[in-house]
Design an enzyme around this catalytic site. Structure first.
Site, PDB file in Angstrom:
ATOM      1  N   HIS A  52       0.841  -1.190   0.000  1.00 33.61           N
ATOM      2  CA  HIS A  52       0.000   0.000   0.000  1.00 33.61           C
ATOM      3  C   HIS A  52       0.879   1.244   0.000  1.00 33.61           C
ATOM      4  O   HIS A  52       2.093   1.159   0.217  1.00 33.61           O
ATOM      5  CB  HIS A  52      -0.950   0.009   1.215  1.00 33.61           C
ATOM      6  CG  HIS A  52      -0.253   0.169   2.534  1.00 33.61           C
ATOM      7  ND1 HIS A  52      -0.051  -0.872   3.412  1.00 33.61           N
ATOM      8  CD2 HIS A  52       0.282   1.261   3.130  1.00 33.61           C
ATOM      9  CE1 HIS A  52       0.576  -0.417   4.483  1.00 33.61           C
ATOM     10  NE2 HIS A  52       0.793   0.862   4.329  1.00 33.61           N
TER      11      HIS A  52
HETATM   12  P1  TYD Z   1      -1.913  -2.737   7.544  1.00 30.26           P
HETATM   13  O1  TYD Z   1      -1.491  -1.314   7.573  1.00 30.26           O
HETATM   14  O2  TYD Z   1      -2.722  -3.197   6.375  1.00 30.26           O
HETATM   15  O3  TYD Z   1      -0.639  -3.679   7.693  1.00 30.26           O
HETATM   16  P2  TYD Z   1       0.575  -3.971   6.690  1.00 30.26           P
HETATM   17  O4  TYD Z   1       0.711  -2.801   5.783  1.00 30.26           O
HETATM   18  O5  TYD Z   1       1.731  -4.175   7.577  1.00 30.26           O
HETATM   19  O6  TYD Z   1       0.299  -5.202   5.918  1.00 30.26           O
HETATM   20  O7  TYD Z   1      -2.685  -3.040   8.894  1.00 30.26           O
HETATM   21  C1  TYD Z   1      -3.115  -4.330   9.249  1.00 30.26           C
HETATM   22  C2  TYD Z   1      -4.399  -4.202  10.064  1.00 30.26           C
HETATM   23  O8  TYD Z   1      -4.168  -3.479  11.274  1.00 30.26           O
HETATM   24  C3  TYD Z   1      -5.499  -3.475   9.309  1.00 30.26           C
HETATM   25  O9  TYD Z   1      -6.726  -4.121   9.603  1.00 30.26           O
HETATM   26  C4  TYD Z   1      -5.501  -2.107   9.919  1.00 30.26           C
HETATM   27  C5  TYD Z   1      -4.991  -2.321  11.323  1.00 30.26           C
HETATM   28  N1  TYD Z   1      -4.205  -1.186  11.841  1.00 30.26           N
HETATM   29  C6  TYD Z   1      -4.709  -0.413  12.870  1.00 30.26           C
HETATM   30  O10 TYD Z   1      -5.828  -0.627  13.361  1.00 30.26           O
HETATM   31  N2  TYD Z   1      -3.966   0.623  13.341  1.00 30.26           N
HETATM   32  C7  TYD Z   1      -2.734   0.906  12.845  1.00 30.26           C
HETATM   33  O11 TYD Z   1      -2.071   1.854  13.316  1.00 30.26           O
HETATM   34  C8  TYD Z   1      -2.212   0.093  11.762  1.00 30.26           C
HETATM   35  C9  TYD Z   1      -0.873   0.377  11.154  1.00 30.26           C
HETATM   36  C10 TYD Z   1      -2.992  -0.933  11.297  1.00 30.26           C
END
Ligand code: TYD
Length: 136
Positions: A52
């Site tokens: 992302h």
């Molecule tokens: P995501 O940012 O998609 O993780 P990555 O990029 O590492 O694969 O986040 C994973 C999950 O955690 C998603 O459901 C959103 C949640 N999340 C939060 O609730 N708060 C946060 O600060 C972050 C970074 C993620």
């Protein structure tokens, strides 16, 4: 020549006979006021994460244990770096597609961010990201 996508900052380490203490603060390693900290750990074997970009968010990533390879793509070129030191931080500005690969089982990746979590700030589709960077 284009500037590198990989912006590493040195994190000062105060070592003494007891061990190490590393510091990230405004005026030092931190170029923004931190409003959120999260960490990625306990990653299962073979897992990659990220995939992302953010529209506004700025982050500083520090791998405080183990290692991980982080790749950044600005819509044109891609660069990657292995983070394996608690005294190196990777700054990730807005509008960069990021992927995290090759986590070691002991990896703990700390992320300091300049804003609270907001799903509307994410671009999770690579084609949409490419359109977004080429239109702005
Ligand atoms: P995501 O940012 O998609 O993780 P990555 O990029 O590492 O694969 O986040 C994973 C999950 O955690 C998603 O459901 C959103 C949640 N999340 C939060 O609730 N708060 C946060 O600060 C972050 C970074 C993620």
């Amino acid at each position: 020549m284009n500037a590198s996508l990989i912006q590493l900052v040195d994190i000062p380490q105060r070592g003494d006979a007891r061990g190490q203490l590393s510091v990230a603060e405004i005026g030092g390693a931190l170029p923004f006021v931190v409003r959120r900290v999260y960490w990625i750990h306990g990653t299962n074997p073979g897992v990659s994460r990220g995939f992302h970009a953010h529209k506004q968010l700025r982050q500083l990533c520090v791998c405080v244990a183990g290692s991980v390879r982080l790749s950044l793509f600005d819509g044109k070129s891609e660069e990657s770096v292995v983070l394996d030191s608690s005294t190196k931080g990777l700054l990730i500005g807005p509008r960069l597609w990021r992927e995290m690969h090759e986590f070691t089982p002991d990896c703990v990746l700390m992320v300091f961010a300049d804003a609270e979590y907001e799903e509307a700030d994410y671009i999770r589709d690579r084609e949409e990201f490419i359109k977004h960077v080429h239109s702005s």
